[in-house]
Scaffold this active site. Structure first.
Site, short mmCIF file in Angstrom:
data_model
loop_
_atom_site.label_atom_id
_atom_site.label_comp_id
_atom_site.label_asym_id
_atom_site.label_seq_id
_atom_site.Cartn_x
_atom_site.Cartn_y
_atom_site.Cartn_z
N ALA A 114 0.76 -1.31 0.10
CA ALA A 114 -0.08 0.09 0.03
C ALA A 114 0.86 1.30 -0.10
O ALA A 114 0.39 2.37 -0.59
CB ALA A 114 -0.93 0.07 1.07
N ALA A 115 1.91 1.28 0.63
CA ALA A 115 2.66 2.51 0.76
C ALA A 115 3.01 3.08 -0.64
O ALA A 115 3.41 2.36 -1.40
CB ALA A 115 4.03 2.35 1.54
N PRO A 116 3.11 4.43 -0.80
CA PRO A 116 2.85 5.42 0.04
C PRO A 116 1.47 5.77 0.41
O PRO A 116 0.94 6.85 1.03
CB PRO A 116 3.77 6.65 -0.37
CG PRO A 116 3.77 6.43 -1.73
CD PRO A 116 3.60 4.90 -1.89
N GLY A 117 0.52 5.14 -0.37
CA GLY A 117 -0.89 5.34 -0.08
C GLY A 117 -1.69 6.27 -0.78
O GLY A 117 -2.94 6.24 -0.82
N LYS A 119 -2.84 5.22 -3.87
CA LYS A 119 -3.86 4.08 -4.31
C LYS A 119 -4.85 3.89 -3.28
O LYS A 119 -5.97 3.76 -3.55
CB LYS A 119 -3.45 2.93 -5.36
CG LYS A 119 -2.55 3.33 -6.30
CD LYS A 119 -2.05 2.34 -7.19
CE LYS A 119 -0.81 2.48 -8.11
NZ LYS A 119 0.46 2.82 -7.61
N ASP A 180 -0.27 -3.95 -6.28
CA ASP A 180 0.38 -2.91 -7.04
C ASP A 180 1.92 -3.43 -6.60
O ASP A 180 2.42 -2.85 -5.56
CB ASP A 180 0.07 -1.58 -6.79
CG ASP A 180 0.82 -0.52 -7.50
OD1 ASP A 180 1.02 -0.54 -8.87
OD2 ASP A 180 1.42 0.18 -6.72
N CYS A 233 4.27 -0.61 -12.71
CA CYS A 233 4.49 0.48 -13.80
C CYS A 233 5.83 0.35 -14.52
O CYS A 233 6.96 0.89 -14.46
CB CYS A 233 4.92 1.95 -12.73
SG CYS A 233 5.99 1.86 -11.49
#
Lengths: 305, 125
Positions: A114-117, A119, A180, A233
């Site tokens: 999740a970081a840095p948040g 999304k 991700d 990405c």
């Protein structure tokens, strides 16, 4: 910096990237600044009006009503609207990963890395701060910017955890999962005209293995009938289609079409000696010369009921 | 937010780091609302609201305190500028003391805001 031009660096992909010369030319342009307006704190119109009154030139992004391209802005972090959480600086393709997952208010959602948040907060916005988001990241120091962004952006429906994603406990099942994954980040590479491109993050050969493990664990954490979104990405098929192929070979997973109306290319049919499952063509490859943003790969996968 | 979901008990067995958004912090014997909570829920307040011009807000954020009389009771107040809720401050007679989180704003934030305010007025810099 590498000693390579974009043409040299990306030459292994010259046969898979459509209009390769246009792709390389586009890499000479800087990345555009995209702002995602955070409707948890202010309406799109309120934020847009405030910024435009102060002279910002905002272009709406077609089909994504919460994203605007800021043409005369270089440092969005200095805007007071940023400090107040009315907007977040986020690549259009990054926003697309959340939209493609499509969580609903009331869902139970996992953001595995999740970081840095950015999304995670988008998922909360799409869920109108209802339901539950479990935002996980394996590195404790990366939880600091995650917590900071979630607070700034007014996210109330999220708990944070700190597990290695590939070993995330199987005690809880989720309606939607965003995967991700860490990747070689080739999609972020841009350089000045006629210059060499900067060195991407060192990937070694470990990333595809880690990505496979993360995707397999995420699939195992889905409720029957649930959906996950795998994203990177990078353009490297070893980190994209090959990872999804591995999932299809090991689990009863089904690739689903992505119902967004934005320019993209389909997932590859084959790479080197590997021929992929035909359904992988429903994945999305986002190239900067087709959509001016960070290069991305999106795969939406369902676990059948 | 999440009513009677059968999966919630399983969540309790995980090592949770943080939950939701902090609403209040205990300061000695008092409870102080957080600025982020006021930004979300402060619009429901009907009193103890202090409205500042952007220049005053910049001073408050930079110097941590400004002088002045404001029409509210001593205690924690909601700071608003241009109808936007910014956060929490402590009002004592004649003094307004910032309770904004550290690093909430950058120095450049105020330069940009004041420059753009001039643009808005059409004044030369």
């Amino acid at each position: 910096m590498t000693n390579q031009t974009p043409e040299q660096y990306f030459s292994p992909y010259s046969q898979i990237i459509p209009d390769f010369s246009a792709f390389c030319r586009k890499l000479s342009n800087p990345l555009p600044v995209h702002l995602r307006f955070n409707t948890l704190k202010a309406t799109v119109n309120q934020t847009r009006l405030r910024l435009e009154r102060r002279g910002l030139n905002l272009l709406p992004e077609k089909s994504v009503s919460i994203v605007f391209r800021a043409k005369n802005l270089t440092q969005p972090g200095h805007l007071i609207e940023f400090s107040l959480g009315h907007l977040h600086s986020q690549a259009l393709s990054s926003v697309m990963s959340g939209l493609a997952l499509g969580p609903k208010p009331g869902d139970v959602v996992l953001d595995l890395c999740a970081a840095p948040g950015g999304k995670t907060s988008l998922l909360a916005q799409l869920m109108e701060n209802r339901g539950l988001i479990v935002a996980n990241d394996r590195y404790p120091n990366r939880l600091i910017p995650l917590h900071s962004n979630l607070k700034r952006l007014g996210v109330t429906n999220t708990v944070t955890l700190c597990y290695p994603g590939q070993h995330f406990p199987k005690r809880l099942r989720f309606d939607r999962i965003l995967v991700d994954v860490p990747c070689s980040a080739e999609g972020t590479l841009r350089g000045a005209a006629n210059s060499n491109i900067r060195q991407p993050y060192q990937s070694g050969n470990k990333l595809p293995g880690l990505q496979r493990d993360l995707l397999l664990r995420a699939f195992d954490l889905l409720e029957p009938g649930g959906t996950l979104l795998y994203s990177t990405c990078t353009y490297n098929p070893d980190e994209n289609e090959s990872v999804v192929q591995s999932l299809l070979e090991n689990r009863q997973a089904k690739v689903q079409p992505i119902s967004l109306d934005l320019p993209h290319s389909p997932g590859l049919e084959q790479w080197k000696e590997i021929t992929y499952d035909a359904t992988i063509q429903q994945c999305w490859r986002i190239y900067p010369h087709q959509l001016d943003t960070v290069g991305f790969f999106l795969a939406r996968v369902a676990r059948e009921s | 937010m999440l009513n009677k979901d059968h999966r919630l008990p399983s969540l309790a067995s995980l090592r949770v780091q943080t939950v939701g958004l902090p609403l209040l912090r205990r300061i000695k014997a008092h409870l102080k609302p957080t600025s982020v909570a006021l930004q979300l829920f402060g619009s429901h307040a009907s009193k103890n609201i202090v409205s500042l011009e952007p220049e005053q807000l910049g001073d408050l954020a930079e110097r941590k305190e400004i002088r002045g009389e404001f029409a509210c009771s001593p205690g924690y107040v909601i700071v608003v500028t241009n109808s936007v809720i910014v956060g929490c401050a402590l009002f004592l007679p004649g003094r307004l003391i910032s309770q904004f989180p550290r690093h909430m704003f950058t120095d450049q934030t105020w330069n940009d805001l004041l420059q753009s305010k001039e643009k808005e007025k059409g004044l030369p810099r």
